[in-house]
Design a protein around this motif. Structure first.
Motif, PDB file in Angstrom:
ATOM      1  N   ALA A 264       1.204  -1.459  -0.026  1.00 47.03           N
ATOM      2  CA  ALA A 264       0.072  -0.381   0.232  1.00 47.03           C
ATOM      3  C   ALA A 264       0.889   1.030  -0.294  1.00 47.03           C
ATOM      4  CB  ALA A 264      -0.987   0.068   1.169  1.00 47.03           C
ATOM      5  N   ARG A 265       2.482   0.627   0.751  1.00 50.23           N
ATOM      6  CA  ARG A 265       2.951   2.287   1.020  1.00 50.23           C
ATOM      7  C   ARG A 265       3.267   2.626  -0.666  1.00 50.23           C
ATOM      8  NH1 ARG A 265       7.944   1.575   4.729  1.00 50.23           N
ATOM      9  NH2 ARG A 265       6.024   0.612   5.657  1.00 50.23           N
ATOM     10  N   CYS A 266       3.720   1.178  -1.275  1.00 49.67           N
ATOM     11  CA  CYS A 266       4.480   2.100  -2.960  1.00 49.67           C
ATOM     12  C   CYS A 266       2.685   1.816  -3.660  1.00 49.67           C
ATOM     13  CB  CYS A 266       5.228   0.557  -3.286  1.00 49.67           C
ATOM     14  SG  CYS A 266       4.699  -0.630  -3.531  1.00 49.67           S
ATOM     15  N   GLN A 267       1.832   2.190  -3.865  1.00 48.61           N
ATOM     16  CA  GLN A 267       0.858   2.697  -4.045  1.00 48.61           C
ATOM     17  C   GLN A 267      -0.004   1.640  -5.176  1.00 48.61           C
ATOM     18  OE1 GLN A 267      -1.152   5.766  -4.072  1.00 48.61           O
ATOM     19  NE2 GLN A 267       0.437   6.078  -2.535  1.00 48.61           N
ATOM     20  N   ASP A 268       0.339   0.347  -5.258  1.00 49.77           N
ATOM     21  CA  ASP A 268      -0.255  -0.969  -5.700  1.00 49.77           C
ATOM     22  C   ASP A 268       0.399  -0.578  -6.853  1.00 49.77           C
ATOM     23  OD1 ASP A 268      -2.637  -1.828  -3.544  1.00 49.77           O
ATOM     24  OD2 ASP A 268      -2.538   0.323  -3.234  1.00 49.77           O
ATOM     25  N   LEU A 269       1.728  -0.620  -7.006  1.00 48.00           N
ATOM     26  CA  LEU A 269       1.945  -0.991  -8.093  1.00 48.00           C
ATOM     27  C   LEU A 269       2.619  -2.308  -8.381  1.00 48.00           C
ATOM     28  CD1 LEU A 269       4.713   2.161  -7.861  1.00 48.00           C
ATOM     29  CD2 LEU A 269       2.404   1.853  -8.547  1.00 48.00           C
ATOM     30  N   GLY A 270       2.768  -3.125  -7.831  1.00 45.47           N
ATOM     31  CA  GLY A 270       3.286  -4.735  -8.721  1.00 45.47           C
ATOM     32  C   GLY A 270       4.174  -5.083  -7.706  1.00 45.47           C
ATOM     33  N   ILE A 271       4.275  -6.626  -8.432  1.00 45.96           N
ATOM     34  CA  ILE A 271       5.424  -7.465  -7.039  1.00 45.96           C
ATOM     35  C   ILE A 271       6.811  -6.581  -6.919  1.00 45.96           C
ATOM     36  CG2 ILE A 271       6.535  -9.843  -7.588  1.00 45.96           C
ATOM     37  CD1 ILE A 271       3.243 -10.578  -8.763  1.00 45.96           C
ATOM     38  N   ALA A 272       7.157  -6.361  -8.838  1.00 46.82           N
ATOM     39  CA  ALA A 272       8.688  -5.679  -8.123  1.00 46.82           C
ATOM     40  C   ALA A 272       9.066  -4.236  -7.759  1.00 46.82           C
ATOM     41  CB  ALA A 272       9.120  -5.082 -10.142  1.00 46.82           C
ATOM     42  N   THR A 294       2.296 -14.002  -3.705  1.00 45.70           N
ATOM     43  CA  THR A 294       0.747 -15.120  -3.363  1.00 45.70           C
ATOM     44  C   THR A 294       0.362 -14.554  -1.984  1.00 45.70           C
ATOM     45  OG1 THR A 294       2.464 -17.607  -3.180  1.00 45.70           O
ATOM     46  CG2 THR A 294       0.333 -16.891  -1.678  1.00 45.70           C
ATOM     47  N   ILE A 295       0.888 -13.374  -1.710  1.00 46.76           N
ATOM     48  CA  ILE A 295       0.029 -12.654  -0.407  1.00 46.76           C
ATOM     49  C   ILE A 295      -0.572 -11.097  -1.798  1.00 46.76           C
ATOM     50  CG2 ILE A 295      -0.009 -10.400   0.745  1.00 46.76           C
ATOM     51  CD1 ILE A 295       2.737 -11.960   2.292  1.00 46.76           C
ATOM     52  N   LEU A 296       0.166 -11.064  -2.455  1.00 48.16           N
ATOM     53  CA  LEU A 296      -0.572 -10.137  -2.979  1.00 48.16           C
ATOM     54  C   LEU A 296      -1.590 -10.368  -3.666  1.00 48.16           C
ATOM     55  CD1 LEU A 296       1.960  -7.664  -4.718  1.00 48.16           C
ATOM     56  CD2 LEU A 296       1.140  -7.950  -2.217  1.00 48.16           C
ATOM     57  N   THR A 297      -2.572 -11.514  -4.020  1.00 46.40           N
ATOM     58  CA  THR A 297      -3.780 -12.237  -4.382  1.00 46.40           C
ATOM     59  C   THR A 297      -4.804 -11.623  -4.169  1.00 46.40           C
ATOM     60  OG1 THR A 297      -3.109 -14.093  -3.659  1.00 46.40           O
ATOM     61  CG2 THR A 297      -2.718 -14.086  -5.671  1.00 46.40           C
ATOM     62  N   ALA A 300      -7.215  -6.486  -2.740  1.00 44.66           N
ATOM     63  CA  ALA A 300      -8.499  -5.953  -3.655  1.00 44.66           C
ATOM     64  C   ALA A 300      -8.967  -5.035  -4.899  1.00 44.66           C
ATOM     65  CB  ALA A 300      -9.985  -5.420  -2.784  1.00 44.66           C
ATOM     66  N   LEU A 301      -7.610  -3.846  -4.554  1.00 45.44           N
ATOM     67  CA  LEU A 301      -7.789  -3.208  -5.653  1.00 45.44           C
ATOM     68  C   LEU A 301      -6.647  -3.659  -6.986  1.00 45.44           C
ATOM     69  CD1 LEU A 301      -7.321  -0.492  -6.312  1.00 45.44           C
ATOM     70  CD2 LEU A 301      -6.118   0.267  -5.217  1.00 45.44           C
ATOM     71  N   CYS A 302      -5.938  -5.033  -6.527  1.00 42.81           N
ATOM     72  CA  CYS A 302      -5.167  -5.064  -7.448  1.00 42.81           C
ATOM     73  C   CYS A 302      -6.051  -6.000  -8.137  1.00 42.81           C
ATOM     74  CB  CYS A 302      -3.595  -5.880  -7.053  1.00 42.81           C
ATOM     75  SG  CYS A 302      -2.318  -4.817  -6.350  1.00 42.81           S
ATOM     76  N   ARG A 303      -6.717  -6.967  -7.668  1.00 36.78           N
ATOM     77  CA  ARG A 303      -7.585  -7.860  -8.505  1.00 36.78           C
ATOM     78  C   ARG A 303      -8.838  -7.204  -9.168  1.00 36.78           C
ATOM     79  NH1 ARG A 303      -9.997 -11.866  -4.024  1.00 36.78           N
ATOM     80  NH2 ARG A 303     -10.106 -10.050  -2.763  1.00 36.78           N
ATOM     81  N   ARG A 304      -8.373  -5.750  -8.976  1.00 34.30           N
ATOM     82  CA  ARG A 304     -10.342  -5.204  -9.754  1.00 34.30           C
ATOM     83  C   ARG A 304      -9.668  -4.830 -10.574  1.00 34.30           C
ATOM     84  NH1 ARG A 304     -11.584  -0.860  -6.419  1.00 34.30           N
ATOM     85  NH2 ARG A 304     -12.149  -2.102  -4.331  1.00 34.30           N
ATOM     86  N   TYR A 305      -7.984  -4.258 -10.661  1.00 32.49           N
ATOM     87  CA  TYR A 305      -7.533  -3.971 -11.561  1.00 32.49           C
ATOM     88  C   TYR A 305      -6.880  -4.721 -12.518  1.00 32.49           C
ATOM     89  CZ  TYR A 305      -4.048  -1.069 -14.288  1.00 32.49           C
ATOM     90  OH  TYR A 305      -3.181  -0.514 -15.074  1.00 32.49           O
ATOM     91  N   ASN A 306      -6.426  -5.824 -12.388  1.00 30.39           N
ATOM     92  CA  ASN A 306      -6.727  -7.439 -13.212  1.00 30.39           C
ATOM     93  C   ASN A 306      -7.346  -7.440 -13.940  1.00 30.39           C
ATOM     94  OD1 ASN A 306      -3.259  -6.309 -12.261  1.00 30.39           O
ATOM     95  ND2 ASN A 306      -3.779  -7.618 -11.494  1.00 30.39           N
TER      96      ASN A 306
END
Length: 346
Positions: A264-272, A294-297, A300-306
């Motif tokens: 959340a601190r890096c604005q949901d930018l992804g795994i890297a 595994t944890i980022l699955t 909710a925000l990433c799932r909605r965007y992806n």
């Protein structure tokens, strides 16, 4: 497990003090003790959730928590029928079928103490202990259950710091409660997961070097936390936290909360980006990319965007060209005579 409440209610005047549930599958036993299942089988995951829910209901209604044990296949009466047998053999084993192995009728039950290679060190100790229920509801597991009720690491840190601040006021101590709360959480996590490595680092005499200690060059700092030496220990361009990160467990609830907080601190930018921020904060997780993925699955925000379907844009067809030019254009593109010096070209 489903029939336990009915059986206990029908035994009038009988108040059991312990409940033991035995299985001859070491893999299933490891799932039951750890509370996690290393399988994508949806049926197995649902059954584990049912057992956990029934255990909670038993504890709430009857104040009894089932202890999960291991029993060898040869001493499991359920296998006598399910694996198939002859009538003659069933007649000879009829007492075993009705009453189980002979040691069940004794005062104390000598549960199996042989090697359980499918279980980790902590699960083996729980499976072999005679006070299984006390271990499951002693010092460490309630901590894990408490951590699972929080969805934010900052919220967990604030609650624990407030508790410590209250204790400091009672004892009249001047301690940074928030920093102490973070240290206590990380120390608790390392004691639960890396107990063997911690014992070796405290007293390495007469013991062979453990693989994790050798690979990560582990050591204990002044706060009692396990840190990694790393390959950039002599670098002058990084802070101490980056050069000697704190060792975290891959599947611990604290690790999950910290990864979600960093994400959340890096604005949901992804795994890297999450991995880079995690290492910049001074955290080291074995197999960190797999743990973060595994944890980022569960974000909710990433799932909605992806999950958004990218539709191709509607591009109209090119118009049909008419190669019959009008007379005015034909006159404009008629041959032109021009001269360059004394050379005349057409």
């Amino acid at each position: 497990m489903k029939c336990l409440p009915t059986i206990l209610r029908n035994f009038g005047g009988f108040n059991p003090s312990e409940i033991h549930v035995a299985t001859d599958s070491q893999v299933v036993l490891s799932w039951l003790i750890s509370g996690t299942i290393a399988s994508k089988n949806l049926f197995a995951q649902n059954r584990l959730k049912d057992i956990q829910q029934m255990s909670v209901e038993l504890e709430a209604t009857l104040s009894l928590h089932p202890s999960f044990r291991y029993i060898p296949t040869a001493e499991n009466p359920a296998d006598l029928i399910t694996r198939g047998t002859t009538l003659e053999r069933f007649k000879t084993c009829f007492q075993f079928w009705c009453y189980g192995p002979g040691w069940l009728n004794g005062g104390t039950t000598p549960w199996a103490t042989q090697d359980l290679p499918c279980l980790n060190k902590r699960s083996q100790g729980i499976a072999r202990a005679s006070w299984n229920a006390a271990i499951l509801h002693g010092e460490e597991p309630p901590t894990v259950l408490l951590l699972k009720t929080f969805t934010s690491f900052n919220k967990l840190l604030r609650v624990l710091s407030l508790v410590l601040k209250f204790i400091n006021r009672l004892c009249r101590l001047e301690v940074d409660s928030e920093k102490l709360a973070a240290v206590l959480l990380m120390r608790t996590m390392q004691r639960q997961v890396y107990a063997e490595e911690l014992d070796f680092l405290l007293d390495p005499s007469g013991q062979s070097v453990l693989g994790l200690v050798r690979d990560l060059d582990l050591f204990i700092n002044d706060e009692g936390l396990i840190r990694s030496g790393g390959r950039i220990g002599r670098s002058l361009h990084f802070s101490r936290e980056v050069k000697h990160p704190i060792l975290f467990a891959k599947s611990h609830p604290i690790t999950k909360l910290i990864i979600m907080d960093v994400h959340a601190r890096c604005q949901d930018l992804g795994i890297a980006s999450t991995l880079a921020e995690l290492r910049r904060c001074g955290y080291w997780v074995p197999k960190d990319r797999q743990a973060v993925k595994t944890i980022l699955t569960s974000c909710a925000l990433c799932r909605r965007y992806n999950a958004r379907q990218v539709l191709p844009s509607n591009v109209d067809n090119l118009p049909v060209l008419d190669w019959k030019f009008p007379s005015s254009i034909r006159e404009w593109i008629s041959p032109v005579t021009f001269g360059l010096g004394k050379v005349v070209r057409r």
